[in-house]
Design an enzyme around this catalytic site. Sequence first.
Site, mmCIF file in Angstrom:
data_model
loop_
_atom_site.group_PDB
_atom_site.id
_atom_site.type_symbol
_atom_site.label_atom_id
_atom_site.label_comp_id
_atom_site.label_asym_id
_atom_site.label_seq_id
_atom_site.Cartn_x
_atom_site.Cartn_y
_atom_site.Cartn_z
ATOM 1 N N ASP A 20 20.896 18.195 -18.165
ATOM 2 C CA ASP A 20 22.201 17.603 -17.855
ATOM 3 C C ASP A 20 22.129 16.090 -18.037
ATOM 4 O O ASP A 20 22.948 15.471 -18.729
ATOM 5 C CB ASP A 20 22.549 17.963 -16.392
ATOM 6 C CG ASP A 20 23.973 17.592 -16.033
ATOM 7 O OD1 ASP A 20 24.727 17.182 -16.927
ATOM 8 O OD2 ASP A 20 24.323 17.700 -14.842
ATOM 9 N N LYS B 137 8.395 18.089 -15.599
ATOM 10 C CA LYS B 137 7.784 17.129 -14.662
ATOM 11 C C LYS B 137 6.599 17.853 -14.030
ATOM 12 O O LYS B 137 6.505 18.010 -12.801
ATOM 13 C CB LYS B 137 8.858 16.702 -13.634
ATOM 14 C CG LYS B 137 8.457 15.561 -12.722
ATOM 15 C CD LYS B 137 8.380 14.214 -13.421
ATOM 16 C CE LYS B 137 7.916 13.139 -12.437
ATOM 17 N NZ LYS B 137 7.536 11.888 -13.122
ATOM 18 N N TYR C 118 20.674 23.599 -9.617
ATOM 19 C CA TYR C 118 22.128 23.743 -9.512
ATOM 20 C C TYR C 118 22.530 25.113 -8.966
ATOM 21 O O TYR C 118 23.624 25.287 -8.453
ATOM 22 C CB TYR C 118 22.815 23.521 -10.866
ATOM 23 C CG TYR C 118 22.745 22.101 -11.390
ATOM 24 C CD1 TYR C 118 22.139 21.086 -10.649
ATOM 25 C CD2 TYR C 118 23.284 21.769 -12.621
ATOM 26 C CE1 TYR C 118 22.069 19.790 -11.135
ATOM 27 C CE2 TYR C 118 23.218 20.468 -13.109
ATOM 28 C CZ TYR C 118 22.595 19.483 -12.355
ATOM 29 O OH TYR C 118 22.530 18.208 -12.839
ATOM 30 N N ASP D 226 23.437 13.743 -21.546
ATOM 31 C CA ASP D 226 24.465 12.694 -21.438
ATOM 32 C C ASP D 226 23.911 11.367 -21.962
ATOM 33 O O ASP D 226 24.600 10.630 -22.668
ATOM 34 C CB ASP D 226 24.930 12.527 -19.986
ATOM 35 C CG ASP D 226 26.136 13.415 -19.681
ATOM 36 O OD1 ASP D 226 26.299 14.425 -20.383
ATOM 37 O OD2 ASP D 226 26.909 13.093 -18.755
ATOM 38 N N ASP E 13 10.464 11.608 -17.377
ATOM 39 C CA ASP E 13 10.678 10.156 -17.281
ATOM 40 C C ASP E 13 10.359 9.483 -18.620
ATOM 41 O O ASP E 13 11.078 8.594 -19.073
ATOM 42 C CB ASP E 13 9.880 9.530 -16.121
ATOM 43 C CG ASP E 13 8.525 10.187 -15.892
ATOM 44 O OD1 ASP E 13 8.199 11.159 -16.603
ATOM 45 O OD2 ASP E 13 7.782 9.730 -15.007
#
Length: 362
Positions: free
Chosen positions: A247, A191, A142, A251, A223
Amino acid sequence: MEKNIVVIKGDGVGPEIVDKAIDVLNKIAEKYSHKFNLEYVDMGGCSIDKYGVPLTDENLEKCIKSDSVLLGSVGGPKWDKVAPENRPERGLLKLRKEMKLYANIRPIKILKSLEYASPLKESICKDVIDFVIVRELTGGVYFGEHKFEVVNGVRQATDLMVYKEDEILRIGKVAFDLARNLKKPLTSVDKANVLHTSKLWREIMNTLSKEYSDVQYNDMYVDNAAMQITANPSQFGVIVTENMFGDILSDEASIISGSIGMAPSASLSDGSIGMYEPIHGSAPDIAGKDLANPIGTILSLAMMFRYSFGMFNEAEAIEDAVYKAIDEGYRTADIMPKHNMMTYLYKQVRCSEMGDIIVSNI
Ligand code: NAD
């Protein structure tokens, strides 16, 4: 105690939910004899409308100089066509960066009386689901370089993901300290089978785990973590992860508690200053209708008392008042049983009423 708090109502449902949190703040001030000096500041779409930018330098300065910031939400369709570098969310990113708010803390909890609102099966909800996601907030993709270009006549886009070891180390320490204090296990999500940033992340977290030998620790690929949060969420105590993974996962995790409107968050720096906001957005579909759930914002205020002011009794008084309102059957529309039996056990209330009930419970 006397504290200076900057209040940013923002856009959409922001003003409605923040007003209710301020009622709670005033009740706490009265009950515990504190003085809270509030300074109201514009950020997001409302600031673009007034000043042409999502956050002015002057308002940024007020936030930096405060003891803490309470935020509603920013953005909405009205500003969708604004240039990317001037969108409402840019104000938020600027604030996080300039206030050095690198640690985002998001508690996830399924209340027994709200199990029906969770999309998870009853057999999964019956276990205690109460964990915290620690998300790195000022690094990663980001904040990396973003570019559009044309190479050999073909358009391409790049978003650069960078992590420096000191950025990983400091968020790691926050997560290990939290896990130690809460006496909960820590899972680091990455990851590392694909990304170099994740390889460095894993190496540093594993080194850190040796200093915190009393904290039960494991690594998990993102994942798999996305699956585990819905399949077996009770295994988690504290999850630490980088900005974009956090993020998305937070959520996903928030909805298992019944509604995104219930979930609070704290964004912390090295000092005591923090920014406190519900995790949801400006909910333009229900803005101005007195329908929003103010609980995520009110619980964020409780986090301000706990993390920035060290006022634990006040934080608990707010949380208990929220849980009492829920236990007594009061429900905003988002957490009202839908097709369910026994709706007579619940009373649907508006945002303003829910706020008043919580205030009266303190
Ligand atoms: P959203 O979180 O605003 O809404 C998603 C859904 O959840 C909607 O159906 C909404 O009605 C519902 N919802 C959200 N908060 C609620 C509450 N308190 N009570 C009851 N229901 C609630 O996400 P979105 O629709 O993707 O985004 C809307 C705008 O908010 C966009 O402009 C987005 O950029 C912005 N946004 C801002 C923040 C922030 O300020 N931190 C975060 C996310 C999105």
